[in-house]
Design an enzyme around this catalytic site. Structure first.
Site, short mmCIF file in Angstrom:
data_model
loop_
_atom_site.label_atom_id
_atom_site.label_comp_id
_atom_site.label_asym_id
_atom_site.label_seq_id
_atom_site.Cartn_x
_atom_site.Cartn_y
_atom_site.Cartn_z
N HIS A 79 -46.25 -40.35 68.63
CA HIS A 79 -46.36 -39.44 67.49
C HIS A 79 -45.15 -39.61 66.57
O HIS A 79 -45.28 -39.78 65.37
CB HIS A 79 -46.46 -37.98 67.97
CG HIS A 79 -46.19 -36.97 66.90
ND1 HIS A 79 -47.07 -36.73 65.87
CD2 HIS A 79 -45.13 -36.15 66.69
CE1 HIS A 79 -46.56 -35.80 65.07
NE2 HIS A 79 -45.38 -35.43 65.54
N ASP A 108 -44.57 -55.40 36.28
CA ASP A 108 -44.98 -55.34 37.68
C ASP A 108 -43.71 -55.25 38.51
O ASP A 108 -42.62 -55.10 37.97
CB ASP A 108 -45.80 -56.58 38.08
CG ASP A 108 -46.72 -56.30 39.27
OD1 ASP A 108 -46.21 -56.04 40.36
OD2 ASP A 108 -47.95 -56.33 39.08
N TRP A 144 -39.16 -41.14 70.61
CA TRP A 144 -39.06 -42.02 69.44
C TRP A 144 -37.64 -42.53 69.27
O TRP A 144 -37.41 -43.52 68.59
CB TRP A 144 -39.55 -41.31 68.17
CG TRP A 144 -38.49 -40.53 67.44
CD1 TRP A 144 -38.15 -39.23 67.65
CD2 TRP A 144 -37.64 -41.00 66.38
NE1 TRP A 144 -37.13 -38.87 66.81
CE2 TRP A 144 -36.80 -39.94 66.02
CE3 TRP A 144 -37.50 -42.22 65.71
CZ2 TRP A 144 -35.84 -40.05 65.02
CZ3 TRP A 144 -36.54 -42.32 64.72
CH2 TRP A 144 -35.71 -41.25 64.38
N SER A 172 -40.56 -55.72 57.07
CA SER A 172 -41.33 -55.15 55.96
C SER A 172 -40.45 -54.25 55.09
O SER A 172 -40.46 -54.36 53.86
CB SER A 172 -42.51 -54.36 56.53
OG SER A 172 -43.02 -53.50 55.57
N SER A 173 -39.68 -53.39 55.74
CA SER A 173 -38.83 -52.46 54.98
C SER A 173 -37.77 -53.20 54.18
O SER A 173 -37.46 -52.83 53.05
CB SER A 173 -38.12 -51.48 55.91
OG SER A 173 -39.02 -50.56 56.40
N HIS A 256 -29.29 -41.81 61.35
CA HIS A 256 -28.98 -40.75 60.41
C HIS A 256 -29.28 -41.12 58.97
O HIS A 256 -29.96 -40.37 58.28
CB HIS A 256 -27.60 -40.14 60.59
CG HIS A 256 -27.60 -38.78 59.98
ND1 HIS A 256 -28.23 -37.71 60.57
CD2 HIS A 256 -27.23 -38.36 58.76
CE1 HIS A 256 -28.22 -36.68 59.75
NE2 HIS A 256 -27.61 -37.04 58.64
N GLU A 258 -31.51 -43.05 58.20
CA GLU A 258 -32.97 -43.07 58.21
C GLU A 258 -33.56 -41.71 57.83
O GLU A 258 -34.54 -41.64 57.11
CB GLU A 258 -33.46 -43.49 59.61
CG GLU A 258 -34.93 -43.28 59.88
CD GLU A 258 -35.86 -44.18 59.08
OE1 GLU A 258 -35.39 -45.23 58.60
OE2 GLU A 258 -37.02 -43.81 58.93
N TYR A 260 -32.34 -39.60 55.84
CA TYR A 260 -32.23 -39.43 54.38
C TYR A 260 -33.16 -40.36 53.66
O TYR A 260 -33.60 -40.07 52.55
CB TYR A 260 -30.78 -39.60 53.94
CG TYR A 260 -29.93 -38.48 54.49
CD1 TYR A 260 -30.40 -37.18 54.41
CD2 TYR A 260 -28.72 -38.70 55.10
CE1 TYR A 260 -29.68 -36.14 54.94
CE2 TYR A 260 -28.00 -37.66 55.63
CZ TYR A 260 -28.47 -36.38 55.55
OH TYR A 260 -27.77 -35.35 56.08
N SER A 271 -38.02 -33.37 41.79
CA SER A 271 -37.29 -33.32 40.52
C SER A 271 -38.15 -33.76 39.35
O SER A 271 -37.78 -33.53 38.20
CB SER A 271 -36.05 -34.23 40.60
OG SER A 271 -35.24 -33.85 41.66
N HIS A 305 -23.25 -36.60 65.25
CA HIS A 305 -23.64 -35.20 65.46
C HIS A 305 -24.96 -35.11 66.24
O HIS A 305 -25.35 -34.03 66.64
CB HIS A 305 -23.70 -34.42 64.14
CG HIS A 305 -24.76 -34.87 63.18
ND1 HIS A 305 -24.57 -34.89 61.83
CD2 HIS A 305 -26.01 -35.33 63.37
CE1 HIS A 305 -25.66 -35.33 61.23
NE2 HIS A 305 -26.55 -35.61 62.14
N HIS A 306 -25.62 -36.26 66.44
CA HIS A 306 -26.80 -36.26 67.30
C HIS A 306 -26.42 -36.39 68.77
O HIS A 306 -27.29 -36.39 69.63
CB HIS A 306 -27.71 -37.44 66.93
CG HIS A 306 -28.27 -37.35 65.54
ND1 HIS A 306 -29.47 -36.74 65.25
CD2 HIS A 306 -27.78 -37.77 64.35
CE1 HIS A 306 -29.70 -36.82 63.94
NE2 HIS A 306 -28.69 -37.43 63.38
N THR A 331 -26.33 -31.20 48.98
CA THR A 331 -27.70 -30.71 49.13
C THR A 331 -27.86 -29.37 48.43
O THR A 331 -28.87 -29.12 47.77
CB THR A 331 -28.06 -30.58 50.62
OG1 THR A 331 -27.65 -31.78 51.29
CG2 THR A 331 -29.55 -30.41 50.82
N LYS A 334 -28.40 -29.75 44.79
CA LYS A 334 -29.79 -30.07 44.44
C LYS A 334 -30.65 -28.81 44.44
O LYS A 334 -31.41 -28.57 43.50
CB LYS A 334 -30.36 -31.08 45.44
CG LYS A 334 -29.75 -32.43 45.24
CD LYS A 334 -30.37 -33.42 46.17
CE LYS A 334 -30.23 -34.80 45.60
NZ LYS A 334 -30.95 -35.00 44.36
N ARG A 453 -37.55 -29.85 74.83
CA ARG A 453 -38.57 -30.64 74.15
C ARG A 453 -39.09 -31.73 75.08
O ARG A 453 -38.48 -32.02 76.11
CB ARG A 453 -37.99 -31.26 72.86
CG ARG A 453 -36.85 -32.21 73.10
CD ARG A 453 -36.09 -32.56 71.84
NE ARG A 453 -36.78 -33.56 71.02
CZ ARG A 453 -36.16 -34.42 70.22
NH1 ARG A 453 -34.82 -34.42 70.13
NH2 ARG A 453 -36.83 -35.28 69.50
#
Lengths: 533, 304
Positions: A79, A108, A144, A172-173, A256, A258, A260, A271, A305-306, A331, A334, A453
């Site tokens: 998932h 293009d 994951w 790809s990315s 991290h 990722e 963002y 926006s 921090h993870h 943040t 924004k 979890r």
């Protein structure tokens, strides 16, 4: 003189799309490829969604009812992987493909063949990943985040295909990001300055930079896993002088930024939409650009921090705690800018605006629970509980996913030439809004009370909240069938859209006809003051 | 800007290349995955070999044809200056992504060397590991691993000022020779271009031979292998990925030599060559990093 030279193998010279299936396989057109990305991501969204519903069905009541624990953990793993790499990221790339060339007045994407390559790798990559369900040992079952040694020493043999699947997604990315960066830097209409670009283009420029910086690191970490599994290296094995925590450092150095990557384009979308329906220019355009850059910079220096409970030195924990808290500043800039844009605006609440306003409110809730998680001593309690699950689903579902839905409703008339059914759109919004909050808000409470979890069973005191959560999940999940119906209905027909579509809309994409012609800007646009949305 | 002065941007209508490239890369990786799984499970004659063969052929031919197409289009002058700038930007950002790939492995080396090795010996808050492996001595290069039966440490490591120094000089020299070749294009001197480009390729090939010999020596004489604990792990992964990049870079330069012999490249239009030479310089810079951090400051003997 046309800016697009159509290179054609046939003698007849035509400018429109080909007929039939091969149009989609061979296309080099940014709009076709954008459409492919968006449909692919929607299929993945439904696939990952089904996995989520399996999880929620099992958690409807305490005890084991529906699936085996082994399969449950495969569900949570897949998932996450499918939603992150298959649904959210390709959806944003699809939007970038459709919108960036139109927004900067380009004919293009810069490298059209590579654009097709970036897309067509993905169905192969996800076939490889999903095929693991049918192989010996079952699908990946290590979450994951695939922490070593769960993903090395104790992993099923299918981890090898997972690793190569990640390599394909990374390729790809990287190619997609190169294309987007080059398009923005090199393909802008003559005279269009960087600080005149719509914020969606700005946020994607920065996102593409983040992708180029961290996808290779992800490739590095899965390669280390591959070597540890098959060639007896010792990266993550303390017995050989390595360290399992090294995995977490390298992974989160990718991970991290990722997160963002999955939210900055959402900022760009919101926006664009809020000014249109508030009928005001975006408040604080320049500060939005600088805040996005600041968030991108900070994303590189907060990864640990993870890992507060992994046993890193206390000085490191202090540093990462304070650095993480700093992110709240840009943040906050924004969020206040969006609110200030709405302030005293002539607001109307069409479906894209509903999703955008919900984004601002619910993303802020997710951001604030993130701030709670950044506090080291508190994190020792929250770590690996449903509080974390609630936090990142609040930033990803009503954050990233709502922004994608908002974008689809907002630009669908431009893409198809038809207006969607507003009443059905609003129904879809309210069902999703209620579903999402009913699903994830109770998880804050079960998490704070200590429910871990990724576990298929739980203690009895969590039963009520889990039942509520599961009901919300099914409501949200089945609401997406309505979303699919609305999109199909709009493609097939409906009220004709005007060129500007929304009366308050600004930006070059609104100056061309609806539906947008196959090649939007064969000659560069002149009305550049329109560009800045 | 008037419409007339706006240059045409080349957008090919349809291409069969990407779908074949996608299929090729998928089959190649799927096949390699099958081979590795069979290898680890002890299965002989993996069916993956055939998949890799087919995938590799599809990928190889597609890439060959893809590059040939791009070169052909360029020769036909279909590309505007703006198009060429797209390639320049794309190559620059591609190299940036490659730099980040190496950063992951350099980061792993620094992290292990400066923290993990000491922690495993009981330094800092990591007291218990001291009890797990009392015989373990923290040092770098790590000659004896905590779990010494599972990971047999190396007897010796490669001395820095012997073959690695030779390799450093080879690659630094090759950076100069490729620059001379670049100047030759700018001067329109084809003979000079071919000679100096050939010299660069020769230096790259000699580097690879020396590296191959060094690996042979490490495996056979020194007991330094991928499996000899974290020193061998970081050593072979860093130098190995670098070697793979030297191989790719040399291959690029060989293609450029072939193109030079066919009369391609002039002073205004030589980005194919420049892209390959950028890549070559990138590979050189990575080597200098390796020479300093893996060999010279790597704590091993100098050999002098």
């Amino acid at each position: 003189m046309s800016a697009v030279i159509e290179h054609d193998n046939h003698e007849d010279h035509h400018h429109g799309p080909d007929k039939g299936l091969m149009r989609w396989v061979l296309t080099t057109n940014h709009k076709d490829i954008g459409t492919l990305y968006l449909w692919f991501s929607f299929i993945m969204f439904l696939t990952g969604g089904v996995f989520a519903l399996v999880i929620r069905a099992e958690l409807f009541q305490p005890g084991l009812q529906i699936v085996e624990p082994e399969f449950f953990i495969q569900m949570t793993t897949m998932h996450g992987l499918i939603m992150v790499f298959g649904a959210v990221m390709p959806a944003f790339v699809g939007l970038a493909n459709w919108l960036v060339p139109m927004m900067v007045g380009a004919p293009d994407m810069a490298l059209p063949r590579m654009n097709n390559f970036s897309f067509w790798i993905l169905p192969f990559a996800f076939s490889m990943l999903l095929a693991t369900f049918f192989m010996e040992g079952g699908a990946p079952n290590f979450g994951w985040t695939f922490y070593a040694p769960l993903s090395t020493e104790y992993a099923p043999p299918t981890v090898t295909y997972f690793i190569f699947g990640v390599h394909l997604m990374g390729a790809s990315s990287i190619m997609g990001s190169i294309n987007i960066i080059v398009t923005i830097l090199n393909m802008r209409a003559p005279g269009l300055k960087l600080m005149q670009m719509p914020l969606f283009v700005w946020t994607w420029l920065i996102t593409a930079y983040l992708l180029l910086a961290v996808m290779p690191v992800l490739a590095g970490v899965v390669t280390m896993m591959l070597m540890d599994i098959h060639f007896a290296t010792a990266f993550f094995d303390a017995g050989g002088g390595g360290d399992p925590v090294l995995f977490q450092h390298v992974f989160w150095f990718f991970g991290h930024p990722e997160v963002y990557i999955m939210i900055l384009p959402a900022f760009g979308i919101v926006s664009a939409i809020i000014p249109t329906f508030a009928r005001k220019r975006l408040f604080g355009y320049a500060s939005m650009v600088y805040a996005t850059s600041a968030i991108a910079f900070l994303s590189f220096i907060v990864w640990a921090h993870h890992m507060f409970t992994a046993g890193i030195p206390i000085t490191g924990e202090m540093y990462f705690m304070y650095a993480t808290m700093l992110i709240a500043i840009p943040t906050g800039v924004k969020v206040f800018n969006w609110v200030a844009t709405m302030w005293k605006g002539s607001m109307t609440f069409e479906t894209p605006m509903l999703f955008s306003v919900a984004f601002v409110i619910l993303f802020t809730i997710g951001g604030l629970s993130g701030l709670m998680l950044s506090i080291v001593p508190a994190d020792f309690q929250y770590h690996d509980t449903y509080f974390v699950v609630a936090h990142f689903h609040y930033v990803l579902v009503p954050g990233a996913v709502f922004s994608i839905m908002a974008a689809v409703y907002y630009w669908l008339p431009k893409w198809t030439g038809n207006m969607y059914n507003e009443a059905l759109g609003k129904t879809h919004f309210w069902l999703s809004f209620i579903g999402i909050n009913v699903t994830f808000f109770p998880q804050h409470f079960t998490g704070l009370a200590g429910m871990p979890r990724r576990i298929p069973d739980y203690a009895l005191q969590f039963a009520d909240y889990n039942m509520i959560s599961s009901c919300g999940a099914f409501l949200f999940g089945f609401s997406q069938i309505l979303f699919l119906f609305i999109i199909l209905q709009t493609i097939r027909g409906g009220k004709k859209a005007t060129d500007q579509v929304w009366e308050g809309a600004h930006g070059l994409e609104w100056t061309i006809p609806s539906p947008a012609p196959y090649h939007s800007f064969s000659t560069p646009p002149k009305n550049l003051e329109e560009a800045h949305g | 800007m008037s419409e007339q002065s706006y240059e045409a941007y080349y957008v090919p209508h349809n291409s069969k290349l990407p779908i074949f490239a996608s299929l090729g890369i998928f089959l190649t990786l799927f096949g390699i995955g099958s081979i590795l799984n069979d290898m680890t499970a002890g299965v002989e004659h993996s069916a993956g070999t055939w998949v890799v063969l087919v995938g590799g052929l599809v990928l190889g031919f597609t890439l060959f044809y893809w590059f040939a197409t791009v070169i052909e289009e360029n020769q036909q002058k279909l590309y505007s200056d703006q198009m060429n700038r797209s390639y320049v930007w794309a190559m620059a950002w591609f190299i940036f992504s490659e730099v980040m790939f190496f950063m992951a492995f350099f980061g792993a080396l620094f992290y292990v060397r400066f923290w993990v090795v000491g922690w495993l010996g009981g330094e800092g808050d990591r007291g218990p590991s001291d009890m797990l492996w009392p015989a373990y001595t923290p040092e770098w290069p790590l000659m004896s691993n905590p779990e010494a039966d599972k990971f047999v440490g190396p007897a010796e490591v490669i001395p820095s000022l012997q073959l690695p120094l030779v390799n450093t000089m080879l690659l630094i020299t090759s950076s100069f020779t490729v620059t001379i070749a670049h100047h030759a294009i700018k001067e329109g001197n084809r003979k000079k271009l071919i000679n100096w480009l050939a010299a660069t390729i020769a230096l790259g090939l000699i580097f690879l031979v020396v590296q191959g010999y060094e690996y042979y020596h490490a495996y056979v004489d020194l007991g330094l292998t991928l499996a000899s604990g974290i020193y061998g792990t970081t050593f072979f992964m860093l130098t190995g990925f670098h070697g793979a990049h030297v191989t790719i870079g040399t291959f690029m330069l060989i293609v450029m030599l072939g193109r030079a012999l066919k009369g391609h490249f002039d002073a205004d239009d030589c980005f194919g060559f420049e892209a390959a030479s950028w890549y070559w310089h990138f590979v050189d810079v990575v080597w200098v990093g390796l020479f300093i951090f893996v060999y010279l400051l790597g704590g091993g003997p100098t050999g002098f």
